[in-house]
Scaffold this motif. Structure first.
Motif, PDB file in Angstrom:
ATOM      1  N   PRO A  95      29.984  33.451  44.258  1.00  0.00           N
ATOM      2  CA  PRO A  95      29.234  33.964  45.454  1.00  0.00           C
ATOM      3  C   PRO A  95      28.662  35.359  45.148  1.00  0.00           C
ATOM      4  N   SER A  96      27.612  35.736  45.762  1.00  0.00           N
ATOM      5  CA  SER A  96      26.812  37.014  45.510  1.00  0.00           C
ATOM      6  C   SER A  96      27.569  38.101  45.826  1.00  0.00           C
ATOM      7  N   SER A  97      28.729  38.218  46.760  1.00  0.00           N
ATOM      8  CA  SER A  97      29.500  39.308  47.125  1.00  0.00           C
ATOM      9  C   SER A  97      30.370  39.532  46.059  1.00  0.00           C
ATOM     10  N   LEU A  98      30.392  38.803  45.034  1.00  0.00           N
ATOM     11  CA  LEU A  98      31.337  39.368  43.667  1.00  0.00           C
ATOM     12  C   LEU A  98      30.941  40.733  43.477  1.00  0.00           C
TER      13      LEU A  98
ATOM     14  N   GLY B 172      24.247  43.052  39.408  1.00  0.00           N
ATOM     15  CA  GLY B 172      24.144  44.262  40.338  1.00  0.00           C
ATOM     16  C   GLY B 172      25.579  44.660  40.305  1.00  0.00           C
ATOM     17  N   ASN B 173      25.515  46.199  40.619  1.00  0.00           N
ATOM     18  CA  ASN B 173      26.820  47.096  40.848  1.00  0.00           C
ATOM     19  C   ASN B 173      27.713  46.723  39.616  1.00  0.00           C
ATOM     20  N   GLN B 174      29.059  46.450  40.319  1.00  0.00           N
ATOM     21  CA  GLN B 174      29.875  46.644  39.113  1.00  0.00           C
ATOM     22  C   GLN B 174      30.010  45.561  38.207  1.00  0.00           C
ATOM     23  N   LEU B 175      29.162  44.441  38.139  1.00  0.00           N
ATOM     24  CA  LEU B 175      29.247  43.310  37.375  1.00  0.00           C
ATOM     25  C   LEU B 175      28.337  43.751  36.243  1.00  0.00           C
ATOM     26  N   GLN B 176      27.523  44.744  36.515  1.00  0.00           N
ATOM     27  CA  GLN B 176      26.723  45.212  35.307  1.00  0.00           C
ATOM     28  C   GLN B 176      27.806  45.975  34.255  1.00  0.00           C
ATOM     29  N   THR B 177      28.849  46.529  34.584  1.00  0.00           N
ATOM     30  CA  THR B 177      29.607  47.104  33.793  1.00  0.00           C
ATOM     31  C   THR B 177      30.842  46.345  32.886  1.00  0.00           C
ATOM     32  N   LEU B 178      30.875  45.078  33.150  1.00  0.00           N
ATOM     33  CA  LEU B 178      32.075  44.103  32.619  1.00  0.00           C
ATOM     34  C   LEU B 178      31.514  43.930  31.180  1.00  0.00           C
TER      35      LEU B 178
ATOM     36  N   ALA C  20      33.979  46.803  43.963  1.00  0.00           N
ATOM     37  CA  ALA C  20      33.728  48.110  43.616  1.00  0.00           C
ATOM     38  C   ALA C  20      34.769  48.380  42.380  1.00  0.00           C
ATOM     39  N   SER C  21      35.970  48.197  42.431  1.00  0.00           N
ATOM     40  CA  SER C  21      37.021  48.388  41.551  1.00  0.00           C
ATOM     41  C   SER C  21      37.218  47.670  40.148  1.00  0.00           C
ATOM     42  N   LEU C  22      36.536  46.587  40.045  1.00  0.00           N
ATOM     43  CA  LEU C  22      36.518  45.420  39.413  1.00  0.00           C
ATOM     44  C   LEU C  22      36.283  45.770  37.812  1.00  0.00           C
ATOM     45  N   SER C  23      37.251  45.606  36.963  1.00  0.00           N
ATOM     46  CA  SER C  23      37.024  46.023  35.474  1.00  0.00           C
ATOM     47  C   SER C  23      37.442  44.903  34.555  1.00  0.00           C
TER      48      SER C  23
ATOM     49  N   LEU D 147      35.150  41.281  49.692  1.00  0.00           N
ATOM     50  CA  LEU D 147      35.676  41.949  50.752  1.00  0.00           C
ATOM     51  C   LEU D 147      37.101  42.871  49.888  1.00  0.00           C
ATOM     52  N   LEU D 148      37.404  42.040  48.654  1.00  0.00           N
ATOM     53  CA  LEU D 148      38.637  42.642  47.851  1.00  0.00           C
ATOM     54  C   LEU D 148      37.937  43.794  47.191  1.00  0.00           C
ATOM     55  N   ARG D 149      38.075  44.696  47.603  1.00  0.00           N
ATOM     56  CA  ARG D 149      37.265  45.987  47.043  1.00  0.00           C
ATOM     57  C   ARG D 149      38.085  46.529  46.085  1.00  0.00           C
ATOM     58  N   TYR D 150      39.365  46.476  46.217  1.00  0.00           N
ATOM     59  CA  TYR D 150      40.312  47.158  45.400  1.00  0.00           C
ATOM     60  C   TYR D 150      41.058  46.411  44.164  1.00  0.00           C
ATOM     61  N   VAL D 151      40.518  44.905  44.123  1.00  0.00           N
ATOM     62  CA  VAL D 151      41.040  44.096  42.947  1.00  0.00           C
ATOM     63  C   VAL D 151      40.176  44.791  41.535  1.00  0.00           C
ATOM     64  N   GLU D 152      41.244  45.086  40.878  1.00  0.00           N
ATOM     65  CA  GLU D 152      40.779  45.653  39.253  1.00  0.00           C
ATOM     66  C   GLU D 152      40.892  44.267  38.297  1.00  0.00           C
ATOM     67  N   SER D 153      41.426  43.578  38.490  1.00  0.00           N
ATOM     68  CA  SER D 153      41.428  42.408  37.714  1.00  0.00           C
ATOM     69  C   SER D 153      41.584  41.121  38.519  1.00  0.00           C
ATOM     70  N   LEU D 154      40.474  40.124  38.051  1.00  0.00           N
ATOM     71  CA  LEU D 154      40.448  38.678  38.568  1.00  0.00           C
ATOM     72  C   LEU D 154      40.159  37.671  37.792  1.00  0.00           C
ATOM     73  N   ASP D 155      41.208  36.955  37.494  1.00  0.00           N
ATOM     74  CA  ASP D 155      41.372  35.926  36.457  1.00  0.00           C
ATOM     75  C   ASP D 155      41.440  34.337  37.083  1.00  0.00           C
ATOM     76  N   LEU D 156      40.451  33.734  37.176  1.00  0.00           N
ATOM     77  CA  LEU D 156      40.517  32.155  37.775  1.00  0.00           C
ATOM     78  C   LEU D 156      40.184  31.158  36.575  1.00  0.00           C
ATOM     79  N   SER D 157      40.179  31.566  35.482  1.00  0.00           N
ATOM     80  CA  SER D 157      39.860  30.726  34.140  1.00  0.00           C
ATOM     81  C   SER D 157      40.858  29.729  34.048  1.00  0.00           C
ATOM     82  N   PHE D 158      40.236  28.458  33.356  1.00  0.00           N
ATOM     83  CA  PHE D 158      40.887  27.368  33.124  1.00  0.00           C
ATOM     84  C   PHE D 158      41.547  26.641  34.454  1.00  0.00           C
ATOM     85  N   ASN D 159      40.773  26.328  35.176  1.00  0.00           N
ATOM     86  CA  ASN D 159      40.925  25.578  36.412  1.00  0.00           C
ATOM     87  C   ASN D 159      39.709  24.480  36.459  1.00  0.00           C
ATOM     88  N   MET D 160      39.700  23.868  37.910  1.00  0.00           N
ATOM     89  CA  MET D 160      38.570  23.031  38.083  1.00  0.00           C
ATOM     90  C   MET D 160      37.546  23.620  39.222  1.00  0.00           C
ATOM     91  N   ILE D 161      37.678  24.836  39.627  1.00  0.00           N
ATOM     92  CA  ILE D 161      36.775  25.553  40.501  1.00  0.00           C
ATOM     93  C   ILE D 161      35.350  25.230  40.365  1.00  0.00           C
TER      94      ILE D 161
END
Length: 344
Positions: A254-257, A280-286, A261-264, A235-249
């Motif tokens: 989720p497939s909704s990732l 699919g979708n934006q993930l293929q462009t990373l 659409a704005s993720l770069s 649902l966070l369609r306007y997020v351009e940068s998502l960094d959750l690295s180096f945690n214990m997640i």
């Protein structure tokens, strides 16, 4: 006076000076204990070679709105500004006049230490706070929302802050930018983080964060966060940068990732994620998948070379195939009067 070749110490300033920008020069040495200009509203000394500590004189600059000392060699703790009566008497100011007009405090890229600056309790006009790349320690204060109600930009990355994210932080109704990366923060993200109203358009990492549909940058990297990635993160369609690295997640991605659409920029490396990577979708462009997913040893499927069928799955698949073949042979044998075999 910015971007020249000025050098030496900061001189005594004219009494009625209102704005001073000597950034991007070669000023050196410590700041004077008292440097004049009690009417200052903006003091910008960034990108110099100033060392020593920040003097308590800033506490009595009651008109100061912008203080930028970033990119210097400043050390030590910030002044408390709770009992600067001596300096105030020199300026004929009341010792009780502790409230400051500061709206922007920019101190990144120094060697400052101590706890979260306590004098900010007297800065209710503060909207921008940038303390990144220092050595501040301790827990984030619970008074942050009450005392800094107008705060919209909070940048604390690359420090030594510890403890959990205080629930009170989620009451900052004007907060639009939050970066806590590269600290020692632990525990789960407060579910009420979704109540940051300035990030909402319309109406472990909690599902409520997905209501921040106006969010453009989310960085919780290099902490000790646990739990799963929210199922509705797409649902966070306007997020351009998502960094959750180096945690214990943990858990699956989720497939909704793939709906972001704005993720770069995406970095999920060095967690405990598992299962098949969505596509699919934006993930293929990373970019480089090894960079994005490295350190999650139970992730599988494209774009990684690791097949989702592990050894046990392969054995099970082989057994099932054999069973199907034997079953077919059995049916054929019944027709031909041959004794059937056994498939376990």
């Amino acid at each position: 006076l910015n971007s020249n070749r000025l050098s030496g110490l900061l001189p005594q300033l004219p009494q009625y000076l209102g704005t001073l920008d000597i950034s991007n020069n070669s000023l050196s040495g410590p700041l004077p204990l008292i440097f004049g200009a009690p009417m200052l509203t903006q003091l910008v000394l960034s990108i110099n070679k100033i060392n020593g500590t920040i003097p308590s004189y800033i506490c009595v600059l009651k008109y100061l709105e912008v203080l930028d000392l970033s990119d210097n060699f400043l050390v030590g703790k910030l002044p408390r500004c709770s009992n600067g009566s001596e300096s105030k008497q020199e300026l004929n100011m009341s010792p009780d006049s502790t409230q400051m007009q500061l709206s922007a405090l920019i101190l990144y890229n120094n060697d400052l230490s101590g706890k979260f600056p306590e004098f900010l309790q007297h800065c209710q006009e503060l909207t921008l706070l940038h303390l990144a790349h220092n050595k501040f320690v301790g827990e984030l204060p619970i008074w942050i929302a009450e005392k800094l109600p107008r705060l919209s930009y909070l940048q604390l990355r690359y420090n030594l802050f510890s403890g959990s994210i205080p629930v009170q932080l989620t009451k900052l109704e004007n907060l639009r930018y939050l970066d806590l990366a590269y600290n020692r923060i632990s525990g789960s993200i407060p579910p009420t983080l979704g109540g940051l109203k300035a990030m909402i358009q319309g109406g472990d990492i909690p599902e409520e964060i997905t209501s921040l549909v106006g969010l453009k940058n989310l960085n919780f990297s290099h902490n000790h966060l646990t739990g799963n990635i929210p199922e509705k993160i797409g649902l966070l369609r306007y997020v351009e940068s998502l960094d959750l690295s180096f945690n214990m997640i943990s858990g699956e991605i989720p497939s909704s990732l793939s709906d972001m659409a704005s993720l770069s920029y995406l970095n999920l490396s060095f967690n405990n994620l598992s299962g098949r990577i969505p596509s699919g979708n934006q993930l293929q462009t990373l970019g480089d998948p090894d960079f994005i997913y490295i350190g999650n040893y139970y992730l599988c499927g494209p774009p990684l070379s690791r097949n989702c069928s592990g050894p046990e799955d392969s054995i099970q698949t082989s057994v099932e195939n054999i069973c199907r073949v034997v079953s077919q042979i059995t049916e054929d044998s019944k027709q031909e009067g041959t004794r059937p075999g056994i498939c376990l």
